[in-house]
Design an enzyme around this catalytic site. Structure first.
Site, PDB file in Angstrom:
ATOM      1  N   TYR A   1      -1.045   7.828  -8.114  1.00  5.68           N
ATOM      2  CA  TYR A   1      -1.333   9.210  -7.715  1.00  5.68           C
ATOM      3  C   TYR A   1      -1.917  10.020  -8.866  1.00  5.68           C
ATOM      4  O   TYR A   1      -2.740  10.897  -8.667  1.00  5.68           O
ATOM      5  CB  TYR A   1      -0.054   9.915  -7.247  1.00  5.68           C
ATOM      6  CG  TYR A   1       0.258   9.767  -5.786  1.00  5.68           C
ATOM      7  CD1 TYR A   1       0.491   8.512  -5.230  1.00  5.68           C
ATOM      8  CD2 TYR A   1       0.336  10.877  -4.960  1.00  5.68           C
ATOM      9  CE1 TYR A   1       0.799   8.382  -3.885  1.00  5.68           C
ATOM     10  CE2 TYR A   1       0.649  10.758  -3.613  1.00  5.68           C
ATOM     11  CZ  TYR A   1       0.881   9.512  -3.078  1.00  5.68           C
ATOM     12  OH  TYR A   1       1.168   9.389  -1.768  1.00  5.68           O
TER      13      TYR A   1
ATOM     14  N   LYS B   1       6.204  -4.650  -6.712  1.00  9.33           N
ATOM     15  CA  LYS B   1       5.315  -5.769  -6.379  1.00  9.33           C
ATOM     16  C   LYS B   1       5.107  -6.576  -7.646  1.00  9.33           C
ATOM     17  O   LYS B   1       3.977  -6.787  -8.112  1.00  9.33           O
ATOM     18  CB  LYS B   1       4.001  -5.211  -5.795  1.00  9.33           C
ATOM     19  CG  LYS B   1       3.065  -6.249  -5.207  1.00  9.33           C
ATOM     20  CD  LYS B   1       3.546  -6.831  -3.889  1.00  9.33           C
ATOM     21  CE  LYS B   1       2.598  -7.926  -3.415  1.00  9.33           C
ATOM     22  NZ  LYS B   1       3.111  -8.656  -2.239  1.00  9.33           N
TER      23      LYS B   1
ATOM     24  N   ASP C   1       6.400  -5.577   0.267  1.00  9.04           N
ATOM     25  CA  ASP C   1       6.058  -6.076   1.608  1.00  9.04           C
ATOM     26  C   ASP C   1       7.317  -6.504   2.346  1.00  9.04           C
ATOM     27  O   ASP C   1       7.513  -6.198   3.529  1.00  9.04           O
ATOM     28  CB  ASP C   1       5.009  -7.195   1.532  1.00  9.04           C
ATOM     29  CG  ASP C   1       5.340  -8.277   0.508  1.00  9.04           C
ATOM     30  OD1 ASP C   1       6.287  -8.095  -0.287  1.00  9.04           O
ATOM     31  OD2 ASP C   1       4.646  -9.313   0.504  1.00  9.04           O
TER      32      ASP C   1
ATOM     33  N   ASP D   1       5.904   6.629  -0.872  1.00 11.67           N
ATOM     34  CA  ASP D   1       5.196   7.421   0.136  1.00 11.67           C
ATOM     35  C   ASP D   1       5.173   6.658   1.453  1.00 11.67           C
ATOM     36  O   ASP D   1       5.520   7.184   2.517  1.00 11.67           O
ATOM     37  CB  ASP D   1       3.769   7.709  -0.349  1.00 11.67           C
ATOM     38  CG  ASP D   1       2.964   8.492   0.665  1.00 11.67           C
ATOM     39  OD1 ASP D   1       3.511   9.470   1.211  1.00 11.67           O
ATOM     40  OD2 ASP D   1       1.801   8.128   0.927  1.00 11.67           O
TER      41      ASP D   1
ATOM     42  N   ASP E   1       7.783   7.201   5.097  1.00 11.55           N
ATOM     43  CA  ASP E   1       7.300   7.464   6.462  1.00 11.55           C
ATOM     44  C   ASP E   1       7.866   6.423   7.424  1.00 11.55           C
ATOM     45  O   ASP E   1       8.278   6.739   8.542  1.00 11.55           O
ATOM     46  CB  ASP E   1       5.763   7.402   6.528  1.00 11.55           C
ATOM     47  CG  ASP E   1       5.117   8.779   6.461  1.00 11.55           C
ATOM     48  OD1 ASP E   1       5.634   9.628   5.715  1.00 11.55           O
ATOM     49  OD2 ASP E   1       4.105   9.002   7.162  1.00 11.55           O
TER      50      ASP E   1
HETATM   51  C1  IPM Z   1       4.223  13.235   1.132  1.00 11.44           C
HETATM   52  C2  IPM Z   1       2.784  13.476   1.496  1.00 11.44           C
HETATM   53  C3  IPM Z   1       1.998  13.734   0.231  1.00 11.44           C
HETATM   54  C4  IPM Z   1       2.098  12.497  -0.626  1.00 11.44           C
HETATM   55  C5  IPM Z   1       0.531  14.143   0.445  1.00 11.44           C
HETATM   56  C6  IPM Z   1       0.412  15.359   1.339  1.00 11.44           C
HETATM   57  C7  IPM Z   1      -0.191  14.377  -0.850  1.00 11.44           C
HETATM   58  O1  IPM Z   1       2.276  12.410   2.236  1.00 11.44           O
HETATM   59  O2  IPM Z   1       4.866  14.161   0.586  1.00 11.44           O
HETATM   60  O3  IPM Z   1       4.730  12.145   1.377  1.00 11.44           O
HETATM   61  O4  IPM Z   1       1.319  11.539  -0.442  1.00 11.44           O
HETATM   62  O5  IPM Z   1       2.973  12.439  -1.489  1.00 11.44           O
HETATM   63 MN    MN Z   2       3.737  10.852   2.660  1.00  6.70          MN
END
Ligand code: IPM
Ligand code: MN
Length: 358
Positions: A137, A192, A225, A249, A253
């Site tokens: 990042y 990884k 993975d 990240d 999710d």
């Molecule tokens: C998160 C989001 C952010 C990230 C984006 C909006 C930059 O997806 O907080 O997980 O990738 O960290």
């Molecule tokens: Mn995210």
């Protein structure tokens, strides 16, 4: 104690969901000093930059930032440094918010709301500890150039740099081990290392910190993975998941879906001075913005994390979490977590319900 909160609702559903969290905080009766400012696309529209100097100053001076969400289709064509996402990345960097805590907890009443079988997720309680200011990042160099080697020399290419220093890994590892001591004494570090140099360093450092400073905590390593697979196969075998910025990240999710809805996932981003930014893990959902149908619970639960981590107000944090459970037990649901026999409410009605339960 000053108890100053910078409130940055942002774009899309940001305003609606943050309003509910503010309502809940006010209902506690503790005098917080709350100051609002623009961030993200709306800040670009009003001030020409997604993270205006005035917003950054407010955030720096506050004890905590309550953040909604940023982003909208209409800003997708802007140059990268002016896009709404730069606001959140800029805040993380400027405030040094290296430790991102994302708890994925399946509330008993929501086991039916996930796409996974109830027995896989019932009782699930995972904490993802994601490093937030390093990795690909923020790694430099990055950019575009004409390739001088690789498969197609002479053609345009783009590149980013994945990098971690030893102290960066040490400090995030300590956050995970400390958290594990307050839970079930187990850390799963995800990397990884079979492919990446960065990950090998990560694994070496985490192993050493575990051995030297936290011999009482069980440490296991998992390739990313495999971790993605285990999260849907047997998520309850995981407890504290320690990982880097990009893997965290993606995995967070994925983990959100185990809780029924991404609308339930809170998040805290902390620096070493207990200053934090608290936001739902989901985005700005421009498609449903302004309709008062978004789920505000992730934001309300993020406000609870704020009380716990930045203000040491554990009782109040517990009270909010219990109120959320009570509301869910009463069958009150926003659309994203709706199931048969429950009562569907709007975003603001959900906020009112939590206040009433408090
Ligand atoms: C998160 C989001 C952010 C990230 C984006 C909006 C930059 O997806 O907080 O997980 O990738 O960290
Ligand atoms: Mn995210």
């Amino acid at each position: 104690m000053s108890n100053k909160i910078a409130v940055l609702p942002g774009d899309g559903i940001g305003t609606e969901i943050v309003d509910q969290a503010v309502k809940v905080l006010k209902a506690l009766g503790t005098p917080f000093e709350m100051e609002f400012a623009d961030v993200g696309g709306v800040a670009y529209a009003n001030h020409g930059h997604p993270l205006p100097e005035s917003t950054l100053k407010l955030a720096r001076e506050a004890d905590a930032v309550l953040f909604g969400a940023v982003g909208d289709f209409k800003y997708d064509k802007l140059e990268r440094h002016l896009r709404p996402e730069q606001a959140i990345l800029g805040l993380r960097k400027a405030l040094g918010l290296f430790a991102n805590l994302r708890p994925a907890k399946c509330f008993a009443q929501l086991t039916g709301a996930s796409t996974l079988r109830p027995e896989v997720i019932a009782g699930l309680d995972i904490l993802i500890v994601r490093e937030l200011t390093g990795d690909i990042y923020f790694g430099t160099p990055r950019g575009r150039r004409t390739a001088v080697d690789g498969h197609f020399p002479g053609t345009p290419e783009a590149f980013d740099t994945m990098r971690y220093s030893v102290p960066e890994v040490e400090r995030i590892a300590r956050v995970a081990f400390e958290a594990a001591r307050k839970r079930n004494n187990k850390v799963t570090s995800v990397d990884k290392a079979n492919v990446l140099e960065t990950s090998q360093l990560w694994r070496d450092v985490v192993t050493r910190i575990g051995r030297e400073e936290y011999p009482d905590v069980t440490l296991e390593h998992m390739y990313v993975d495999n971790a993605a697979m285990q999260l849907v196969r047997a998520p309850k075998a995981l407890d504290v998941v320690l990982t880097g910025n990009i893997f965290g990240d993606i995995l967070s999710d994925e983990a959100s879906m185990l809780t029924g809805s991404i609308g339930m996932l809170a998040s805290a981003s902390m620096n070493d001075k207990k200053q934090g930014l608290f936001e739902p893990s989901h985005g700005s959902a421009p498609d449903i913005a302004g309709k008062n149908i978004a789920n505000p619970l992730a934001t309300i639960l993020s406000a609870a994390m704020m009380l716990r981590y930045s203000f040491d107000m554990n009782e109040e944090a517990d009270a909010i979490e219990k109120a959320v459970e009570k509301v869910l037990a009463a069958g009150i649901r926003t659309g994203d977590i709706m199931s048969e026999g429950c009562r569907k409410v709007s975003c603001s009605e959900m906020g009112d319900a939590v206040v009433a339960a408090l």
